[in-house]
Scaffold this active site. Sequence first.
Site, PDB file in Angstrom:
ATOM      1  CB  SER A  77      -4.564  25.520  29.594  1.00  0.00           C
ATOM      2  OG  SER A  77      -5.165  26.441  28.720  1.00  0.00           O
ATOM      3  CG  ASP A 154       1.219  27.899  24.586  1.00  0.00           C
ATOM      4  OD1 ASP A 154       0.345  27.944  23.703  1.00  0.00           O
ATOM      5  OD2 ASP A 154       0.963  27.725  25.785  1.00  0.00           O
ATOM      6  CG  HIS A 184      -1.899  25.512  24.796  1.00  0.00           C
ATOM      7  ND1 HIS A 184      -1.628  26.455  25.762  1.00  0.00           N
ATOM      8  CD2 HIS A 184      -3.147  25.032  25.081  1.00  0.00           C
ATOM      9  CE1 HIS A 184      -2.660  26.559  26.585  1.00  0.00           C
ATOM     10  NE2 HIS A 184      -3.592  25.703  26.195  1.00  0.00           N
TER      11      HIS A 184
END
Length: 231
Positions: A77, A154, A184
Amino acid sequence: MIFFHGNAGNMGQRLSNVSGFYHKLNINILMVEYRGYGLSEGSPSERGLYVDAQSALDYIMHRTDIDVSKIMIFGRSLGGAIAIDLASRLEYRNKIWALVVENTFTSIPDMAQVILKWKCLNWLPPCCHKNKYFSLKKMAHVMTPTLVICGSNDALVPPAMAKELYLRCGAVCKKLVVMPGGGHDDTWTCRDYYSSVQQFLVNVPPLPGEIGPFFDDDTNSTKRHTIVHTV
């Protein structure tokens, strides 16, 4: 592996994932706690987090008890944006053996459009965004062998962004892996997660100037691979 975690929480909350890397892939890991996160002093900023990443790599390069020709960087991320920035820098290009990014975004302005769904954001100048993290633009300057991982489920970062990053990547040796059912924050729990990383690393050639060229099993000739793979 230098491990750059995502925005929420701190590095202690990633220990289970890191333990998997250590035991399943038999690699050592340096976990980086950015300024303003966990017990680190200071306040986070885009520039500051980039400097933290550079400092971590500089530290590793001065260690005498590890093989500095096989340093890989990992980012999830937000950490992926930090890892991409590091790998895109000319001064570090020949120091990083492999890059692995997971569920990371193309840029903060792009994420703002996804989350807020305001069409007017398309006309907002980049200078209006405090943080930018232009990863897609930087990917063209990444020559390090790169693995892009994304979870198919996600709900925060669209999996399509992973494909954009993969296609823009300037590396000759690169691979895209989509983990079915991965969200995610839990893609690393998918069944083939660690084996996919391991399979990619097996095909990563040595750094320029290092002994031991990568040979193709069939032709026994020096060769770099571009791989697209969905698990």
